[in-house]
Design an enzyme around this catalytic site. Structure first.
Site: not given
Ligand SMILES: [Zn+2]
Ligand SMILES: [Zn+2]
Length: 309
Positions: A65, A69-70, A145, A215, A273
């Site tokens: 996604h 942070d990804h 998410h 996530d 995570h």
């Molecule tokens: Zn994340």
């Molecule tokens: Zn996320």
């Protein structure tokens, strides 16, 4: 036999920001010496150097996604590919929106491009085949998410059957017939007698599988898609006392991850995570182990090998 390797190397295991010596999400899956990158948080390139990952061997990148942070490591990685004169086409699989972002970054920074990128948009509502080659099939897993998010299921293709050596001698099977027998054909002898395929072969090694689910909040709908998976990576951002916060933010606790592992019949669970609030991760591991014993932490630099069962 290294050429039949199936392993997952953790490059980044933290949520949100780099902290506690941990980087945001990224993993490399090695399937029979083909490398696949999943997520590309900030620090991915540094970790690739630290752990001697041959980044030129990566031809497919899977993005779960578009939270920072990804993906914040991706522009840097693409830029390095270009500076290193990469020529091979790169495929990127992600939910909608990434192509626009990367185009804008390339345009704004006047980045040099030495290779083609093919973007594949994933429907995050569907469980479907999104990629395959001669060794592996990759399926999307709809997750729950705050923004459209997909997990990934990597499944080896079945290994060919093996011919029983004694049968070659017993029935005088010519070399030219061996391949078709391995594919499932019966063998007809000169006098017309048919020897059934099942008498001539034994099954190949069982194909292995890995599911990446991050996530997501606790989401039982994924269970049928990851049934009996060999290794499940499931996010475990929080401990159980923060279950309310976890659900509110579209995340899971370590215990919830363990419940999913148990209900899906996974053989092994890897937790990751992690929230910045946890320096020491052992309490998360212990909470998971109360529900699902065969749990491990995603530690950066750790490679989890999936052996044939
Ligand atoms: Zn994340
Ligand atoms: Zn996320």
């Amino acid at each position: 036999m290294t050429h039949l390797n199936f392993s997952v190397t953790v490059l980044g295991s933290n949520s949100a920001i780099p902290a506690n010596g941990r980087f945001p999400s990224a993993q490399v899956v090695n399937i029979q010496e083909q490398l696949f990158l999943i997520d590309c948080g900030e620090g991915t390139q540094i970790r690739m150097s630290d752990f001697k990952i041959k980044r030129s061997k990566i031809n497919q990148i899977f993005i779960s996604h578009l939270h920072g942070d990804h993906i914040f490591g991706l522009p840097g990685l693409l830029n390095s590919f270009a500076l290193n004169g990469r020529k091979e086409t790169l495929e990127i699989f992600s939910p909608k929106g990434l192509e626009r972002l990367i185009d804008l970054i390339f345009e704004t920074t006047d980045a040099h491009q030495s290779f083609d990128i093919v973007f594949h948009e994933i429907d995050t509502e569907q469980h479907q085949l999104i990629f395959q080659n001669e060794k592996v099939k990759v399926y999307s897993i709809p997750l729950n998410h705050r923004i459209p998010t997909t997990g990934f299921l990597f499944k080896e293709k079945p290994f060919p059957k093996k011919i029983i050596p004694e049968k070659i001698i017993e029935y005088d099977i010519p070399f030219s017939k061996i391949n078709e027998i391995k594919q499932g054909a019966d063998f007809t002898r000169n006098e017309g007698l048919v020897i059934q395929n099942t008498e001539l072969v034994f099954e190949g090694k069982p194909p292995r599988s890995f599911a990446y689910c991050s996530d997501t909040s606790y989401f039982q709908k994924i269970i049928p898609f990851i049934k009996n998976v060999d290794l499940l990576y499931h996010e475990a951002t929080y401990m159980e006392d923060k279950v309310g916060v976890a659900n509110e933010r579209g995340h899971s606790t370590a215990k919830e991850a363990a419940k999913i592992a148990k209900l899906s019949g996974a053989k092994q669970l890897m937790l990751g995570h992690f929230s910045n609030r946890y320096k020491n991760l052992n309490p998360l591991l212990n909470e998971a182990k109360e529900v699902f014993e065969n749990s491990v932490l995603a530690i950066e630099g750790k490679t989890v090998a999936i052996d044939f069962s």
